[in-house]
Design a protein around this motif. Structure first.
Motif, PDB file in Angstrom:
ATOM      1  N   ILE A   1     -33.354  22.761  61.295  1.00  0.00           N
ATOM      2  CA  ILE A   1     -32.455  24.384  60.269  1.00  0.00           C
ATOM      3  C   ILE A   1     -31.245  23.954  60.963  1.00  0.00           C
ATOM      4  O   ILE A   1     -30.097  24.672  60.369  1.00  0.00           O
ATOM      5  N   ASP A   2     -30.370  22.996  61.528  1.00  0.00           N
ATOM      6  CA  ASP A   2     -29.497  22.856  62.069  1.00  0.00           C
ATOM      7  C   ASP A   2     -29.147  21.850  60.463  1.00  0.00           C
ATOM      8  O   ASP A   2     -27.679  22.706  60.278  1.00  0.00           O
ATOM      9  N   GLU A   3     -29.031  21.045  60.557  1.00  0.00           N
ATOM     10  CA  GLU A   3     -28.897  20.825  59.116  1.00  0.00           C
ATOM     11  C   GLU A   3     -29.032  21.667  57.536  1.00  0.00           C
ATOM     12  O   GLU A   3     -28.152  22.260  56.837  1.00  0.00           O
ATOM     13  N   VAL A   4     -30.247  22.365  58.053  1.00  0.00           N
ATOM     14  CA  VAL A   4     -30.233  23.407  56.628  1.00  0.00           C
ATOM     15  C   VAL A   4     -29.339  24.673  56.910  1.00  0.00           C
ATOM     16  O   VAL A   4     -28.533  24.962  55.845  1.00  0.00           O
ATOM     17  N   TYR A   5     -28.675  24.823  58.033  1.00  0.00           N
ATOM     18  CA  TYR A   5     -27.746  25.944  58.680  1.00  0.00           C
ATOM     19  C   TYR A   5     -26.446  25.402  57.977  1.00  0.00           C
ATOM     20  O   TYR A   5     -25.365  26.230  57.538  1.00  0.00           O
ATOM     21  N   ASP A   6     -25.791  24.163  58.491  1.00  0.00           N
ATOM     22  CA  ASP A   6     -24.494  23.730  57.774  1.00  0.00           C
ATOM     23  C   ASP A   6     -24.705  23.406  56.012  1.00  0.00           C
ATOM     24  O   ASP A   6     -23.150  24.112  56.204  1.00  0.00           O
TER      25      ASP A   6
ATOM     26  N   VAL B   1     -39.399  31.364  66.259  1.00  0.00           N
ATOM     27  CA  VAL B   1     -38.921  31.338  65.074  1.00  0.00           C
ATOM     28  C   VAL B   1     -39.481  30.471  64.055  1.00  0.00           C
ATOM     29  O   VAL B   1     -38.878  29.908  63.790  1.00  0.00           O
ATOM     30  N   MET B   2     -40.433  30.368  63.319  1.00  0.00           N
ATOM     31  CA  MET B   2     -40.601  29.071  62.412  1.00  0.00           C
ATOM     32  C   MET B   2     -39.507  29.411  61.262  1.00  0.00           C
ATOM     33  O   MET B   2     -38.875  30.150  61.032  1.00  0.00           O
ATOM     34  N   PRO B   3     -38.710  27.765  61.726  1.00  0.00           N
ATOM     35  CA  PRO B   3     -38.206  27.506  60.618  1.00  0.00           C
ATOM     36  C   PRO B   3     -38.745  27.118  59.467  1.00  0.00           C
ATOM     37  O   PRO B   3     -38.692  26.404  59.145  1.00  0.00           O
ATOM     38  N   THR B   4     -38.868  28.435  58.896  1.00  0.00           N
ATOM     39  CA  THR B   4     -38.967  28.310  57.444  1.00  0.00           C
ATOM     40  C   THR B   4     -37.618  28.735  56.458  1.00  0.00           C
ATOM     41  O   THR B   4     -36.130  29.304  56.439  1.00  0.00           O
ATOM     42  N   VAL B   5     -37.981  28.407  55.024  1.00  0.00           N
ATOM     43  CA  VAL B   5     -37.115  28.610  53.918  1.00  0.00           C
ATOM     44  C   VAL B   5     -36.919  30.094  53.794  1.00  0.00           C
ATOM     45  O   VAL B   5     -35.856  30.712  53.903  1.00  0.00           O
ATOM     46  N   LYS B   6     -37.473  31.071  54.192  1.00  0.00           N
ATOM     47  CA  LYS B   6     -37.090  32.363  54.628  1.00  0.00           C
ATOM     48  C   LYS B   6     -36.237  32.787  55.234  1.00  0.00           C
ATOM     49  O   LYS B   6     -35.519  33.251  55.531  1.00  0.00           O
ATOM     50  N   LEU B   7     -35.852  31.710  56.734  1.00  0.00           N
ATOM     51  CA  LEU B   7     -35.281  31.918  57.643  1.00  0.00           C
ATOM     52  C   LEU B   7     -33.994  31.343  57.152  1.00  0.00           C
ATOM     53  O   LEU B   7     -32.945  32.502  56.738  1.00  0.00           O
TER      54      LEU B   7
END
Length: 300
Positions: free
Chosen positions: A277-282, A120-126
């Motif tokens: 996406i890990d850093e974004v997730y946190d 799944v592409m790690p984009t701002v949509k995710l």
């Protein structure tokens, strides 16, 4: 043909035993449980070859996430999880959402680092989907814009510079369909290097946050105040996670960013192209907590 077939089978089996390097297990779990927005789940259109391979190797070759099954037991095979999530989403959308998540630049990507992210592409949509899930845990009804900006730009004959004009069309449609919508959050990604978009706090990396406020619209004062409240509260929880407010006006800039639409329309930039996406997730875990507190107090 037999040599090619068994070589392929052997390769898949080896990959299925491969242990990924350290990765946030929560985001992996999220990717697996919520892959239905990005991956078609219906198997009715699969080829005969695909169906045979799925049975033989017990891996779905159309879903690289299934390779993770040996590392995260039980997260892939239970399709009930995906169906239940879809049911929850449908229930939420049909019950008067108050928060609208969208991306004027919906193709902005984060750094891909593992098999899980390739599927799944790690984009701002995710990032939208992660934020939606966290806000719903806190009792808010959230609507995500599913229509791509490129499709609207194409229908209107706009180039990339017309992305905000395209997202405005979608905002107006959403508000017409759901008059209950109050908060309009446009998630973006910055374009700076990793050292400028990342904060290390208590041995964990976070994607930094920045708020962009256009000063050339009648709602700028209220939106500026609202953005400042969110930014300040973020920094009380994790110092310097928010870079604050970037105020824009003048020649050569947009200056509006659709923030004339309401006094609760905000633009948030999370991380940059080198953030995982890990850093974004946190970061989103912190952002969702702050948004929940600010919106709750705003409505009381």
């Amino acid at each position: 043909c037999l040599v090619v077939f068994f070589s392929f089978l052997f390769t898949i089996k080896v990959l299925s035993k491969y242990n990924l390097p350290y990765q946030n297990s929560d985001i992996v779990k999220f990717l697996i449980e919520n892959n239905n927005p990005f991956i078609v789940n219906s198997k009715s259109n699969y080829s005969y070859f695909h169906k045979i391979m799925t049975k033989l190797i017990n891996l779905d070759i159309s879903k690289p996430l299934s390779i993770l099954d040996s590392n995260y037991k039980g997260l892939v095979k239970d399709n009930k999880i995906i169906k239940e999530t879809t049911k929850v989403d449908n229930k939420v959308i049909s019950s008067s959402p108050t928060i609208y998540l969208y991306n004027s630049h919906d193709t902005e990507e984060y750094k891909a680092t593992s098999f899980a992210e390739y599927s799944v592409m790690p984009t701002v949509k995710l990032a939208d989907y992660v934020l939606k899930e966290e806000l719903e845990k806190n009792g808010f009804n959230v609507l995500i814009e599913e229509t791509t900006i490129s499709s609207i730009r194409s229908s209107l004959g706009l180039n990339y510079a017309g992305s905000y004009e395209a997202s405005r069309v979608l905002m107006e449609q959403a508000k017409k369909t759901y008059p209950s919508l109050i908060y309009f959050i446009d998630l973006h990604r910055d374009s700076l290097t990793h050292d400028k978009t990342t904060l290390t706090y208590n041995d964990k990396n976070y994607a930094k946050v920045m708020f962009l406020v256009g000063l050339e619209n009648p709602n700028y004062s209220e939106n500026l105040k609202f953005s400042n409240r969110i930014s300040d509260l973020i920094n009380t929880k994790i110092p310097n996670l928010s870079k604050g407010i970037y105020e824009k006006e003048g020649a050569g800039v947009n200056g509006v960013y659709n923030q004339d639409f309401s006094n609760r329309t905000i633009l948030i930039e999370i991380g940059g192209p080198e953030n995982t996406i890990d850093e974004v997730y946190d970061t989103i875990l912190v952002l969702s907590e702050v948004l929940s507190e600010v919106i709750e107090s705003d409505q009381n």
